[in-house]
Design an enzyme around this catalytic site. Structure first.
Site, PDB file in Angstrom:
ATOM      1  N   GLU A 134       0.823  -1.206   0.000  1.00 41.98           N
ATOM      2  CA  GLU A 134       0.000   0.000   0.000  1.00 41.98           C
ATOM      3  C   GLU A 134       0.857   1.256   0.000  1.00 41.98           C
ATOM      4  O   GLU A 134       1.923   1.310   0.615  1.00 41.98           O
ATOM      5  CB  GLU A 134      -0.941   0.002   1.209  1.00 41.98           C
ATOM      6  CG  GLU A 134      -1.979  -1.098   1.130  1.00 41.98           C
ATOM      7  CD  GLU A 134      -2.961  -1.114   2.302  1.00 41.98           C
ATOM      8  OE1 GLU A 134      -4.053  -1.671   2.128  1.00 41.98           O
ATOM      9  OE2 GLU A 134      -2.627  -0.583   3.383  1.00 41.98           O
ATOM     10  N   CYS A 142       3.573   8.589   0.524  1.00 48.92           N
ATOM     11  CA  CYS A 142       3.981   7.703   1.613  1.00 48.92           C
ATOM     12  C   CYS A 142       4.095   6.306   1.019  1.00 48.92           C
ATOM     13  O   CYS A 142       3.104   5.748   0.542  1.00 48.92           O
ATOM     14  CB  CYS A 142       2.965   7.729   2.745  1.00 48.92           C
ATOM     15  SG  CYS A 142       3.333   6.570   4.090  1.00 48.92           S
ATOM     16  N   CYS A 171       5.407  -6.752   8.052  1.00 52.17           N
ATOM     17  CA  CYS A 171       6.482  -6.228   8.901  1.00 52.17           C
ATOM     18  C   CYS A 171       6.774  -7.244  10.001  1.00 52.17           C
ATOM     19  O   CYS A 171       5.859  -7.878  10.535  1.00 52.17           O
ATOM     20  CB  CYS A 171       6.069  -4.890   9.517  1.00 52.17           C
ATOM     21  SG  CYS A 171       7.366  -4.089  10.482  1.00 52.17           S
ATOM     22  N   CYS A 187       4.959  -4.115  16.313  1.00 51.07           N
ATOM     23  CA  CYS A 187       4.653  -3.042  17.258  1.00 51.07           C
ATOM     24  C   CYS A 187       3.180  -3.138  17.643  1.00 51.07           C
ATOM     25  O   CYS A 187       2.311  -3.314  16.789  1.00 51.07           O
ATOM     26  CB  CYS A 187       4.967  -1.682  16.642  1.00 51.07           C
ATOM     27  SG  CYS A 187       6.722  -1.467  16.260  1.00 51.07           S
ATOM     28  N   CYS A 214       0.348  -0.943  15.932  1.00 49.54           N
ATOM     29  CA  CYS A 214       0.387  -0.794  14.480  1.00 49.54           C
ATOM     30  C   CYS A 214      -0.321  -1.948  13.789  1.00 49.54           C
ATOM     31  O   CYS A 214      -0.058  -3.123  14.080  1.00 49.54           O
ATOM     32  CB  CYS A 214       1.846  -0.710  14.015  1.00 49.54           C
ATOM     33  SG  CYS A 214       2.033  -0.507  12.234  1.00 49.54           S
ATOM     34  N   CYS A 251      -1.169   6.998   9.685  1.00 50.46           N
ATOM     35  CA  CYS A 251       0.002   6.342  10.279  1.00 50.46           C
ATOM     36  C   CYS A 251      -0.412   5.157  11.138  1.00 50.46           C
ATOM     37  O   CYS A 251      -1.289   5.272  11.993  1.00 50.46           O
ATOM     38  CB  CYS A 251       0.778   7.348  11.141  1.00 50.46           C
ATOM     39  SG  CYS A 251       1.622   8.610  10.198  1.00 50.46           S
TER      40      CYS A 251
END
Length: 351
Positions: free
Chosen positions: A94, A107, A114, A118, A121, A339
Site C-alpha cells: 500500500e 507515503c 512487517c 509493534c 500498528c 500512520c
C-alpha cells in the site's frame, strides 16, 4: 503472474547499451530504454515509441518489466488517497497520496508486512512476506506522482518511507531507490525532500551515517522510557534507548543532520508529564524536532487517542524546554490510510 524472462530493470544503463551493441544496434538505444524505465516509469515495451516496432518486439520476447499493478484505490473525505498495488507474485502493498495545499506527499512501503510487531500498528498484524525491490518502491512513487497530477494537478513535493515495513530492514533496496529517484537520469528528486522513518535499528543508523546519506531521518520513538517503549515496540528489548541514543549521536556528529522524532500520543500510556520530562532529557543528546501524532484507530481497544487537554499540556511542556514541536493531525483515517493503519485489511492477498 511472474515471468520467467529476466527483469530489464535490473540492468544498468551501461549494461543496456552493451546489450544493444551486441545485437548490432546503436548503443544509444540503451539510454533510450533506460529513460523510458526510470524517467517515464514505463511498464510496457509498447510504450517506448521512439524504438522501432521490431526492437520493441525483440525486447518483449527477451525481457520483462515486472511492475506493480494498481489493484484498488480509496479516497478519504480529506482528499488523502490510498492505493493497493499488486506485485507480480500476487501480494499487495500500500501507498498513500497526501495532498496539502500546493504540496503532494507520497507515503511508500518498503516491505510486504512487517516483522517488528509493534503493538499499536496494524501492519505488524499481517504476516511478513518479503522485502520490496528498488523497482517496486519506484513503482509506488510513480503511481502516487501520476495520481497527484491526475487528481489534484499537483507536482510531487515530498516522499516519506513511512508505509508498510521497516525501511532499515531492507536497507540496500531502500537506499538504492532513493539514489535512483534522485538521479538526473531518473526523476531528479532532491534527497532533502525524502524522509526515511525507522523504529530505530542502531547498526543501520550508523551505516547511514557512514554512507553519508542526504535524505532525512525520522525515528518512531513513542517513549523515552524503556519500560513504556518495551510495551509498544518489542524490538526495544533488543535495541534499548541507550543503544539507540548512541547511534543517533553518532549519526548527528557524522552527518550534521538534525533528527526528527515521531511520537504517537496514546491515552494514559505515554502522554503524562513524566513521559514528557523523559523525552526532554533524551532530546538533550542531539538537535531534534518532535512530531506529536494523533493516534489512528486500528481496532485494538488497548489504545486510544490522547485526551486533547493532556496532549496540549504535553506539547506546552516540551515547548517550555525550547524544543521544536509540531502536532500532526490524522489524514486518511476513514480509509485506513493514516500512520499505523496500513494493513491491506480489505484487500490483502497472498499466501
Amino acid at each position: 503472474m511472474e515471468s520467467d524472462k529476466p527483469d530489464i530493470r535490473l540492468m544498468t544503463e551501461e549494461a543496456l547499451s552493451g546489450f544493444f551493441r551486441e545485437q548490432g544496434e546503436k548503443a544509444f538505444r540503451g539510454r533510450q530504454v533506460y529513460e523510458w524505465l526510470w524517467k517515464k516509469g514505463s511498464t510496457s515495451f509498447e510504450e517506448m515509441s521512439n524504438l522501432s516496432k521490431a526492437t520493441r518486439q525483440f525486447l518483449s520476447e527477451n525481457f520483462s518489466i515486472p511492475g506493480l499493478k494498481l489493484h484498488s484505490e480509496q479516497k478519504s473525505q480529506d482528499g488523502t488517497v490510498k492505493f493497493a498495488l499488486e506485485t507480480q507474485d500476487g501480494h499487495l502493498t500500500e501507498s498513500v497520496l497526501i495532498p496539502s495545499g500546493s504540496r503532494a506527499t507520497a507515503c511508500v512501503s518498503s516491505q510486504i508486512g512487517c516483522k517488528l510487531n509493534c503493538t499499536f500498528c496494524a501492519t505488524g498484524k499481517i504476516p511478513f512476506k518479503r522485502n520490496l525491490s528498488q523497482a517496486e518502491i519506484f513503482d509506488q512513487i510513480m503511481t502516487v506522482r501520476n495520481k497527484a497530477e491526475e487528481l489534484y494537478n499537483l507536482t510531487l513535493s515530498n516522499i516519506v518511507y513511512m508505509g508498510m515495513g521497516e525501511p532499515l530492514m531492507n536497507y540496500e533496496e531502500v537506499k538504492a531507490s532513493i539514489s535512483q529517484i534522485g538521479s538526473e537520469k531518473s526523476l531528479g528528486f532532491s534527497p532533502r525532500r525524502v524522509t526515511l522513518s525507522t523504529i530505530g535499528i542502531p547498526d543501520k543508523i550508523r551505516k547511514m551515517a557512514d554512507d553519508q546519506i542526504k535524505f532525512n531521518l525520522a525515528v518512531s520513538l513513542h517513549s523515552a522510557r524503556d519500560e513504556t517503549r518495551n510495551r509498544l515496540i518489542p524490538i526495544n528489548k533488543k535495541y534499548d534507548l541507550e543503544s539507540l541514543k548512541q547511534a543517533l549521536r553518532y549519526f548527528n556528529q557524522t552527518t550534521g543532520k538534525r533528527i526528527t522524532f515521531e511520537y504517537l500520543m496514546l491515552n494514559d500510556i505515554n502522554d503524562s508529564l513524566t513521559e514528557a520530562k523523559a523525552l526532554t532529557d533524551y532530546c538533550k543528546n542531539f538537535p531534534v524536532k518532535i512530531n506529536l501524532i494523533e493516534y489512528n484507530a486500528t481496532g485494538n481497544p488497548d489504545f486510544q487517542k490522547a485526551d486533547p487537554q493532556k496532549l496540549n499540556e504535553f506539547k506546552e511542556f516540551l515547548e517550555s524546554k525550547n524544543l521544536v514541536v509540531n502536532l500532526r493531525r490524522s489524514r486518511g483515517e476513514d480509509i485506513d490510510a493514516a500512520c499505523g493503519q496500513l494493513s491491506g485489511k480489505k484487500t490483502h492477498t497472498g499466501n
